[in-house]
Design an enzyme around this catalytic site. Structure first.
Site, PDB file in Angstrom:
ATOM      1  N   ASN A 219       0.864  -1.182   0.000  1.00 20.15           N
ATOM      2  CA  ASN A 219       0.000   0.000   0.000  1.00 20.15           C
ATOM      3  C   ASN A 219       0.901   1.233   0.000  1.00 20.15           C
ATOM      4  O   ASN A 219       1.463   1.597   1.027  1.00 20.15           O
ATOM      5  CB  ASN A 219      -0.899  -0.019   1.251  1.00 20.15           C
ATOM      6  CG  ASN A 219      -1.799   1.202   1.327  1.00 20.15           C
ATOM      7  OD1 ASN A 219      -1.847   2.011   0.380  1.00 20.15           O
ATOM      8  ND2 ASN A 219      -2.507   1.356   2.429  1.00 20.15           N
TER       9      ASN A 219
ATOM     10  N   LYS B 166       0.032   4.221  -0.356  1.00 22.36           N
ATOM     11  CA  LYS B 166      -0.668   5.412   0.156  1.00 22.36           C
ATOM     12  C   LYS B 166      -0.427   6.587  -0.806  1.00 22.36           C
ATOM     13  O   LYS B 166      -0.434   6.363  -2.009  1.00 22.36           O
ATOM     14  CB  LYS B 166      -0.228   5.692   1.592  1.00 22.36           C
ATOM     15  CG  LYS B 166      -0.367   4.428   2.475  1.00 22.36           C
ATOM     16  CD  LYS B 166      -0.176   4.663   3.928  1.00 22.36           C
ATOM     17  CE  LYS B 166      -0.329   3.340   4.684  1.00 22.36           C
ATOM     18  NZ  LYS B 166      -0.228   3.481   6.123  1.00 22.36           N
TER      19      LYS B 166
ATOM     20  N   HIS C  56      -9.673   1.058   4.827  1.00 20.06           N
ATOM     21  CA  HIS C  56      -8.407   1.322   5.517  1.00 20.06           C
ATOM     22  C   HIS C  56      -8.643   2.320   6.653  1.00 20.06           C
ATOM     23  O   HIS C  56      -9.461   3.238   6.515  1.00 20.06           O
ATOM     24  CB  HIS C  56      -7.374   1.874   4.525  1.00 20.06           C
ATOM     25  CG  HIS C  56      -5.991   1.888   5.097  1.00 20.06           C
ATOM     26  ND1 HIS C  56      -5.564   2.858   5.973  1.00 20.06           N
ATOM     27  CD2 HIS C  56      -4.963   1.019   4.952  1.00 20.06           C
ATOM     28  CE1 HIS C  56      -4.312   2.581   6.328  1.00 20.06           C
ATOM     29  NE2 HIS C  56      -3.922   1.480   5.724  1.00 20.06           N
TER      30      HIS C  56
ATOM     31  N   GLU D 256      -7.032   4.765   7.644  1.00 21.13           N
ATOM     32  CA  GLU D 256      -6.812   6.178   7.292  1.00 21.13           C
ATOM     33  C   GLU D 256      -8.038   6.763   6.585  1.00 21.13           C
ATOM     34  O   GLU D 256      -8.314   7.949   6.688  1.00 21.13           O
ATOM     35  CB  GLU D 256      -5.536   6.303   6.441  1.00 21.13           C
ATOM     36  CG  GLU D 256      -4.294   6.124   7.295  1.00 21.13           C
ATOM     37  CD  GLU D 256      -3.081   5.591   6.562  1.00 21.13           C
ATOM     38  OE1 GLU D 256      -3.054   5.617   5.318  1.00 21.13           O
ATOM     39  OE2 GLU D 256      -2.145   5.129   7.259  1.00 21.13           O
TER      40      GLU D 256
ATOM     41  N   GLU E 130      -5.253  -4.817  10.615  1.00 20.47           N
ATOM     42  CA  GLU E 130      -4.270  -3.748  10.807  1.00 20.47           C
ATOM     43  C   GLU E 130      -4.626  -2.975  12.072  1.00 20.47           C
ATOM     44  O   GLU E 130      -5.455  -2.041  12.021  1.00 20.47           O
ATOM     45  CB  GLU E 130      -4.298  -2.765   9.630  1.00 20.47           C
ATOM     46  CG  GLU E 130      -3.914  -3.343   8.297  1.00 20.47           C
ATOM     47  CD  GLU E 130      -3.367  -2.275   7.358  1.00 20.47           C
ATOM     48  OE1 GLU E 130      -2.221  -2.414   6.958  1.00 20.47           O
ATOM     49  OE2 GLU E 130      -4.074  -1.311   7.053  1.00 20.47           O
TER      50      GLU E 130
ATOM     51  N   GLY F 181       2.408   2.625  10.940  1.00 21.61           N
ATOM     52  CA  GLY F 181       3.371   3.717  10.821  1.00 21.61           C
ATOM     53  C   GLY F 181       4.046   4.115  12.122  1.00 21.61           C
ATOM     54  O   GLY F 181       4.630   5.195  12.214  1.00 21.61           O
TER      55      GLY F 181
ATOM     56  N   SER G 183       3.415  -1.694  10.505  1.00 18.60           N
ATOM     57  CA  SER G 183       4.866  -1.701  10.787  1.00 18.60           C
ATOM     58  C   SER G 183       5.556  -3.016  10.400  1.00 18.60           C
ATOM     59  O   SER G 183       6.454  -3.485  11.107  1.00 18.60           O
ATOM     60  CB  SER G 183       5.131  -1.357  12.260  1.00 18.60           C
ATOM     61  OG  SER G 183       4.712  -0.037  12.535  1.00 18.60           O
TER      62      SER G 183
HETATM   63  P1  13P Z   1       2.948   0.710   7.760  1.00 19.75           P
HETATM   64  O1  13P Z   1       3.501  -0.589   7.203  1.00 19.75           O
HETATM   65  O2  13P Z   1       3.690   1.907   7.271  1.00 19.75           O
HETATM   66  O3  13P Z   1       2.803   0.651   9.245  1.00 19.75           O
HETATM   67  O4  13P Z   1       1.475   0.876   7.167  1.00 19.75           O
HETATM   68  C1  13P Z   1       0.594  -0.184   7.244  1.00 19.75           C
HETATM   69  C2  13P Z   1      -0.588   0.110   6.426  1.00 19.75           C
HETATM   70  O5  13P Z   1      -1.382   0.999   6.739  1.00 19.75           O
HETATM   71  C3  13P Z   1      -0.797  -0.683   5.215  1.00 19.75           C
HETATM   72  O6  13P Z   1      -2.078  -0.513   4.714  1.00 19.75           O
END
Ligand code: 13P
Length: 245
Positions: free
Chosen positions: A9, A11, A92, A94, A159, A165, A205
């Site tokens: 991903n 983003k 997701h 976010e 997740e 992150g 992460s």
């Molecule tokens: P990170 O791997 O940067 O923690 O992000 C995970 C994520 O949101 C994947 O969709």
């Protein structure tokens, strides 16, 4: 058992198409894929038509639940299948943070399936939330009126919001508890058979150092990788580590 699914991903990254093309090319060139693994790259919408590969599948990071119309700034699932995109990340955290609700996610899952996309449904609790309550609500609502045969096209990505992150990845034991709980909910909603068949991915992460444990010790079937997927060496290392299993 289904293939190991390793999903990148990206983003809202990287900053230019030049960097995106370079990253994609580096991954494609260096990855050694076994026939039991599939890699899905989910770049921003803008580059979905430009990044093509025989080795890597493509996914979008979102889609709208209407086919077309006055929805400024949105992209429909039909547009994605028209662009030969196979997967779509839905729900997701976010996007939930931006106001997306379980009911909207359910509409998106339905439309995506109808239009031939494979949804990667993201679920996960915040640090101060009761994990089982959140997972049960998110799964039950997102999958409302999704039939058993449609479920076969869906992957679920666990997740935990606190792990995204932050560098604080979920322990293998906690990820195992989440996997078992998700399969229990799916058994209740569908059947034990389908619950065992549905791919469950871990995200939050993920790095080349911690990735193996989720497949070896947590009963997961793949990974959803954020930050580490923006570094070609890291991502290739992750793919090569888990696709051998
Ligand atoms: P990170 O791997 O940067 O923690 O992000 C995970 C994520 O949101 C994947 O969709």
């Amino acid at each position: 058992m289904s293939k190991t699914l390793i999903v990148a991903n990206w983003k809202m990254n990287p900053k230019s198409f030049k960097d995106a093309a370079k990253l994609f090319e580096m991954v494609e060139k260096n990855v050694k894929l076994s026939k039991d693994a599939e890699v899905v790259v989910c770049p921003p919408f803008l580059w979905l038509r430009e990044l093509r590969s025989k080795k890597l599948s493509l996914g979008a990071q979102n889609c709208h639940f209407q086919m077309s119309g006055a929805f400024t700034g949105e992209v429909s699932s039909l547009m994605l299948t028209d662009a030969k995109v196979e997967y779509v990340i839905l729900g997701h955290s976010e996007r939930r943070q931006m106001g997306e609700t379980d009911a909207q996610i359910n509409l998106k899952v339905k439309t995506a399936l109808k239009d031939g996309l494979k949804p990667i449904l993201c679920i996960g609790e915040k640090e101060d939330e009761e994990i089982n309550l959140v997972l049960e609500r998110q799964i039950t609502q997102a999958l409302e009126k999704i039939t058993a045969s449609q479920l076969e096209q869906v992957a679920i990505a666990y997740e935990p919001v606190w792990a995204i992150g932050t560098g604080k990845a979920c322990s293998a034991d906690n990820a195992l508890s989440a996997t078992l709980f998700i399969r229990r909910i799916l058994t209740k909603l569908y059947s034990r058979f389908l619950a065992e068949k549905t791919p469950i991915l871990y995200g939050g992460s993920v790095s080349s150092e911690n990735c193996a444990q989720y497949l070896d010790r947590s009963g997961m079937n793949g990974l959803l990788v954020g930050g580490a997927s923006l570094d070609a060496d890291q991502f290739v290392k992750i793919i090569n580590t888990v696709s051998k299993r």
